[in-house]
Write a protein that holds these residues in place. Structure first.
Motif, PDB file in Angstrom:
ATOM      1  N   ALA A 189       0.819  -1.185  -0.127  1.00 48.63           N
ATOM      2  CA  ALA A 189       0.016   0.026  -0.125  1.00 48.63           C
ATOM      3  C   ALA A 189       1.026   1.408   0.075  1.00 48.63           C
ATOM      4  O   ALA A 189       0.678   2.192  -0.698  1.00 48.63           O
ATOM      5  N   SER A 241       2.421   2.093  -3.604  1.00 43.82           N
ATOM      6  CA  SER A 241       1.455   2.128  -4.547  1.00 43.82           C
ATOM      7  C   SER A 241       1.257   3.627  -4.930  1.00 43.82           C
ATOM      8  O   SER A 241       0.753   3.782  -6.012  1.00 43.82           O
ATOM      9  N   GLY A 288      -0.509   5.845  -3.929  1.00 44.27           N
ATOM     10  CA  GLY A 288      -2.181   6.116  -3.588  1.00 44.27           C
ATOM     11  C   GLY A 288      -2.953   5.160  -4.478  1.00 44.27           C
ATOM     12  O   GLY A 288      -4.246   5.522  -4.435  1.00 44.27           O
ATOM     13  N   GLN A 289      -2.327   4.135  -5.446  1.00 43.58           N
ATOM     14  CA  GLN A 289      -3.239   3.506  -6.342  1.00 43.58           C
ATOM     15  C   GLN A 289      -3.828   2.427  -5.741  1.00 43.58           C
ATOM     16  O   GLN A 289      -4.898   1.718  -6.082  1.00 43.58           O
ATOM     17  N   GLU A 310      -5.718   1.118  -2.180  1.00 47.87           N
ATOM     18  CA  GLU A 310      -6.174   1.331  -0.775  1.00 47.87           C
ATOM     19  C   GLU A 310      -5.708   0.192   0.253  1.00 47.87           C
ATOM     20  O   GLU A 310      -5.956  -0.960  -0.099  1.00 47.87           O
ATOM     21  N   ASP A 363      -5.793  -2.503   3.183  1.00 50.30           N
ATOM     22  CA  ASP A 363      -6.594  -3.471   3.600  1.00 50.30           C
ATOM     23  C   ASP A 363      -7.264  -3.295   4.960  1.00 50.30           C
ATOM     24  O   ASP A 363      -6.425  -3.789   5.993  1.00 50.30           O
ATOM     25  N   GLU A 364      -8.459  -2.847   5.350  1.00 48.62           N
ATOM     26  CA  GLU A 364      -8.960  -2.536   6.669  1.00 48.62           C
ATOM     27  C   GLU A 364      -8.872  -4.128   7.564  1.00 48.62           C
ATOM     28  O   GLU A 364      -8.595  -3.920   8.505  1.00 48.62           O
ATOM     29  N   VAL A 415      -4.910   1.734   8.616  1.00 47.48           N
ATOM     30  CA  VAL A 415      -5.426   2.103   6.995  1.00 47.48           C
ATOM     31  C   VAL A 415      -5.377   3.705   7.101  1.00 47.48           C
ATOM     32  O   VAL A 415      -5.214   4.165   5.812  1.00 47.48           O
ATOM     33  N   GLY A 460      -2.820   5.372   4.746  1.00 48.50           N
ATOM     34  CA  GLY A 460      -2.985   5.254   3.294  1.00 48.50           C
ATOM     35  C   GLY A 460      -2.562   6.400   2.416  1.00 48.50           C
ATOM     36  O   GLY A 460      -1.977   6.235   1.495  1.00 48.50           O
ATOM     37  N   GLY A 461      -2.998   7.462   3.073  1.00 46.83           N
ATOM     38  CA  GLY A 461      -2.901   8.716   2.121  1.00 46.83           C
ATOM     39  C   GLY A 461      -1.434   9.096   2.139  1.00 46.83           C
ATOM     40  O   GLY A 461      -0.932   9.801   1.177  1.00 46.83           O
ATOM     41  N   LYS A 482       0.975   8.611  -1.423  1.00 49.84           N
ATOM     42  CA  LYS A 482       0.757   9.737  -2.269  1.00 49.84           C
ATOM     43  C   LYS A 482       2.196  10.675  -2.059  1.00 49.84           C
ATOM     44  O   LYS A 482       2.322  11.431  -3.161  1.00 49.84           O
TER      45      LYS A 482
END
Length: 142
Positions: free
Chosen positions: A91, A94, A96-97, A99, A101-102, A109, A112-113, A116
């Motif tokens: 993640a 990625s 930001g590509q 998401e 996995d919660e 999670v 996750g941002g 980017k």
């Protein structure tokens, strides 16, 4: 990027304070910004992760990430923790590509941002890399 859960965990981190009797430990430094984490992995009698303890200094992301990892790891087997480390790494890489996995990562999670922002990924990964190293040490010690 700085969601409330990140701010809460950076202000009031969980798992802070080293015990010294770890099955595995690791000290990691992000040379880009100077963030540091020392992480201890404590195993229970059945080999599950009993507790993750850590201390460190750095930005809100690195500190919150260590706190979130400490919460997530409790009662997992080393194999389950490795699966979560791998999922977190995917993640984070990625951009930001993907998401997070919660189901696997719980409140982590919220980070996750960060994926980017390439310069911040190392901050988020610091504790997870330390946990991976500590798991490897624990497996060779047993």
């Amino acid at each position: 990027m700085y969601q409330q859960v990140i701010l809460d965990h950076s202000r009031t981190p969980h798992g802070v304070g080293l015990r010294g009797d770890a099955a595995g430990s690791s000290h990691q430094v992000n040379p880009t910004c100077g963030d540091e984490i020392t992480l201890e992995l404590h195993l229970g009698d059945a080999g599950e992760i009993e507790e993750v303890r850590w201390e460190g200094r750095g930005c809100a992301i690195s500190q919150a990430s260590a706190s979130l990892l400490a919460d997530l790891a409790e009662h997992l087997t080393p194999a389950e923790m490795t699966t979560r480390i791998d999922a977190f790494r995917v993640a984070m890489r990625s951009r930001g590509q993907i998401e997070p996995d919660e189901q696997l990562l719980g409140d982590a999670v919220a980070l996750g941002g960060v994926s980017k922002y390439v310069a911040r990924v190392k901050c988020a990964m610091l504790a997870w890399v330390a946990a991976e190293d500590a798991l490897a040490q624990a497996s060779t010690a047993s």
